[in-house]
Design a protein around this motif. Structure first.
Motif, PDB file in Angstrom:
ATOM      1  N   ASP A  71       0.845  -1.183   0.000  1.00 11.82           N
ATOM      2  CA  ASP A  71       0.000   0.000   0.000  1.00 11.82           C
ATOM      3  C   ASP A  71       0.886   1.242   0.000  1.00 11.82           C
ATOM      4  O   ASP A  71       2.063   1.189   0.364  1.00 11.82           O
ATOM      5  N   ASP A  72       0.322   2.375  -0.396  1.00 11.46           N
ATOM      6  CA  ASP A  72       1.068   3.627  -0.441  1.00 11.46           C
ATOM      7  C   ASP A  72       1.656   3.938   0.937  1.00 11.46           C
ATOM      8  O   ASP A  72       0.931   4.029   1.930  1.00 11.46           O
ATOM      9  N   GLY A  73       2.986   4.078   1.009  1.00 11.73           N
ATOM     10  CA  GLY A  73       3.653   4.405   2.259  1.00 11.73           C
ATOM     11  C   GLY A  73       3.920   3.227   3.181  1.00 11.73           C
ATOM     12  O   GLY A  73       4.516   3.403   4.244  1.00 11.73           O
ATOM     13  N   GLU A  74       3.508   2.037   2.807  1.00 12.82           N
ATOM     14  CA  GLU A  74       3.667   0.861   3.650  1.00 12.82           C
ATOM     15  C   GLU A  74       5.071   0.284   3.514  1.00 12.82           C
ATOM     16  O   GLU A  74       5.618   0.211   2.426  1.00 12.82           O
ATOM     17  N   THR A  75       5.659  -0.158   4.638  1.00 11.47           N
ATOM     18  CA  THR A  75       6.961  -0.798   4.588  1.00 11.47           C
ATOM     19  C   THR A  75       6.800  -2.240   4.116  1.00 11.47           C
ATOM     20  O   THR A  75       5.737  -2.841   4.269  1.00 11.47           O
ATOM     21  N   PRO A  76       7.861  -2.823   3.551  1.00  6.35           N
ATOM     22  CA  PRO A  76       7.779  -4.234   3.156  1.00  6.35           C
ATOM     23  C   PRO A  76       7.449  -5.159   4.322  1.00  6.35           C
ATOM     24  O   PRO A  76       6.693  -6.124   4.148  1.00  6.35           O
ATOM     25  N   VAL A  77       7.988  -4.882   5.507  1.00  6.83           N
ATOM     26  CA  VAL A  77       7.695  -5.725   6.676  1.00  6.83           C
ATOM     27  C   VAL A  77       6.220  -5.651   7.032  1.00  6.83           C
ATOM     28  O   VAL A  77       5.554  -6.683   7.238  1.00  6.83           O
ATOM     29  N   ASP A  78       5.678  -4.444   7.099  1.00  8.37           N
ATOM     30  CA  ASP A  78       4.250  -4.310   7.403  1.00  8.37           C
ATOM     31  C   ASP A  78       3.408  -4.931   6.296  1.00  8.37           C
ATOM     32  O   ASP A  78       2.380  -5.564   6.558  1.00  8.37           O
ATOM     33  N   GLY A  79       3.855  -4.755   5.055  1.00 12.15           N
ATOM     34  CA  GLY A  79       3.085  -5.283   3.934  1.00 12.15           C
ATOM     35  C   GLY A  79       3.017  -6.789   3.925  1.00 12.15           C
ATOM     36  O   GLY A  79       1.955  -7.369   3.672  1.00 12.15           O
ATOM     37  N   VAL A  80       4.121  -7.456   4.211  1.00  8.49           N
ATOM     38  CA  VAL A  80       4.104  -8.913   4.168  1.00  8.49           C
ATOM     39  C   VAL A  80       3.277  -9.475   5.329  1.00  8.49           C
ATOM     40  O   VAL A  80       2.539 -10.459   5.154  1.00  8.49           O
ATOM     41  N   HIS A  81       3.350  -8.864   6.509  1.00  6.91           N
ATOM     42  CA  HIS A  81       2.498  -9.310   7.611  1.00  6.91           C
ATOM     43  C   HIS A  81       1.016  -9.156   7.256  1.00  6.91           C
ATOM     44  O   HIS A  81       0.205 -10.054   7.514  1.00  6.91           O
ATOM     45  N   ARG A  82       0.658  -8.008   6.674  1.00  7.49           N
ATOM     46  CA  ARG A  82      -0.741  -7.762   6.301  1.00  7.49           C
ATOM     47  C   ARG A  82      -1.207  -8.760   5.249  1.00  7.49           C
ATOM     48  O   ARG A  82      -2.294  -9.347   5.365  1.00  7.49           O
ATOM     49  N   GLU A  83      -0.398  -8.960   4.214  1.00 12.87           N
ATOM     50  CA  GLU A  83      -0.807  -9.838   3.119  1.00 12.87           C
ATOM     51  C   GLU A  83      -0.948 -11.296   3.580  1.00 12.87           C
ATOM     52  O   GLU A  83      -1.885 -11.991   3.168  1.00 12.87           O
ATOM     53  N   VAL A  84      -0.010 -11.770   4.401  1.00 16.13           N
ATOM     54  CA  VAL A  84      -0.110 -13.149   4.884  1.00 16.13           C
ATOM     55  C   VAL A  84      -1.390 -13.335   5.686  1.00 16.13           C
ATOM     56  O   VAL A  84      -2.089 -14.350   5.547  1.00 16.13           O
ATOM     57  N   TRP A  85      -1.728 -12.354   6.500  1.00 13.65           N
ATOM     58  CA  TRP A  85      -2.969 -12.450   7.284  1.00 13.65           C
ATOM     59  C   TRP A  85      -4.190 -12.409   6.373  1.00 13.65           C
ATOM     60  O   TRP A  85      -5.118 -13.224   6.514  1.00 13.65           O
ATOM     61  N   GLU A  86      -4.212 -11.493   5.409  1.00 13.36           N
ATOM     62  CA  GLU A  86      -5.366 -11.362   4.531  1.00 13.36           C
ATOM     63  C   GLU A  86      -5.589 -12.615   3.683  1.00 13.36           C
ATOM     64  O   GLU A  86      -6.729 -13.025   3.461  1.00 13.36           O
TER      65      GLU A  86
END
Length: 244
Positions: free
Chosen positions: A129-144
């Motif tokens: 997402d816009d402004g999202e870090t790769p670490v935050d992004g991978v945690h979010r995507e794995v959960w989703e």
């Protein structure tokens, strides 16, 4: 150029003395090994992927002085049916993924008909997402995509692929995919739940490593060393995560 990281990408070379010897913008369609090679440095391993205060995403690499032929930029691949004279809309998409292992096996997701690889399997993850870090992004995507909570390990690789093809909507795109891939473990593996209803995931499963070869992987993941090692019985993907 359309992109999901408006601040752009910067490749950083870190030598054996921990010095930042090169910082260079990674333009559309460019590959880190080519950019750093032009400066006289060869990549040994990825080191970090972090967001700067100015919104740029830094991709850091351990490097050594290049000895031999410098990597060259390859020609741009074209999907079947796309003519040499056709010009696509430039689109650079940065995504984060994880090779997630647990006592139940390896976590895989299956692509649905919203993609060009429907039925193929891959790793949980997706676009930042816009402004999202790769670490935050991978945690979010794995959960989703799977309903799992994971602990990140090492940064395994950064893939850079460039081609011209049509999106699922039919738009012709000059597409540059940058995929940041981490190792991860899931201490409490649970039955899979797909929370991202309407997304591109049709199925997700814990797959025993011994059965990995039974699943048709998308081309991006068929060449991933971490998966090849697991399939060959060489153990779990690992590494040391650097969050700097």
């Amino acid at each position: 150029m359309r992109t999901n990281v408006p601040g752009g990408l910067v490749v950083v070379a870190i030598d054996a003395s921990e010095r930042r010897v090169v910082e260079a913008r990674l333009g559309h369609g460019e590959h880190p090994e080519v950019v750093l090679g032009a400066a006289g440095w060869g990549i040994e391993s990825p080191f970090f992927a972090t967001m700067r205060d100015d919104g740029a995403l830094e991709l850091g690499y351990r490097v050594s002085e290049l000895d031999g032929i410098r990597p060259r930029r390859e020609g741009v691949a074209r999907d079947a049916g796309v003519g040499d004279g056709e010009v696509g809309e430039p689109y650079q998409r940065v995504a984060a993924y994880a090779v997630v292992s647990s006592a139940r096996g390896l976590l895989l997701t299956q692509f649905n008909t919203q993609t060009h690889v429907a039925g193929d399997w891959g790793l949980p993850g997706g676009g930042l997402d816009d402004g999202e870090t790769p670490v935050d992004g991978v945690h979010r995507e794995v959960w989703e995509e799977t309903g799992q909570r994971v602990e990140l390990g090492g940064l395994l690789t950064v893939q850079s692929h460039h081609w011209v093809g049509r999106s699922p909507s039919g738009t012709l795109e000059d597409f540059h995919a940058v995929r940041i891939v981490y190792a991860a473990t899931c201490p409490d593996p649970r039955d899979v739940v797909i929370h991202d209803v309407g997304g591109t995931t049709s199925d997700a499963r814990w797959v025993p490593v011994t059965e990995l070869g039974d699943y048709p992987l998308a081309s991006s993941w068929r060449r991933l060393d971490a998966l090849l090692d697991l399939a060959a019985g060489e153990g779990r993907a690992g590494g040391t995560y650097d969050a700097s």
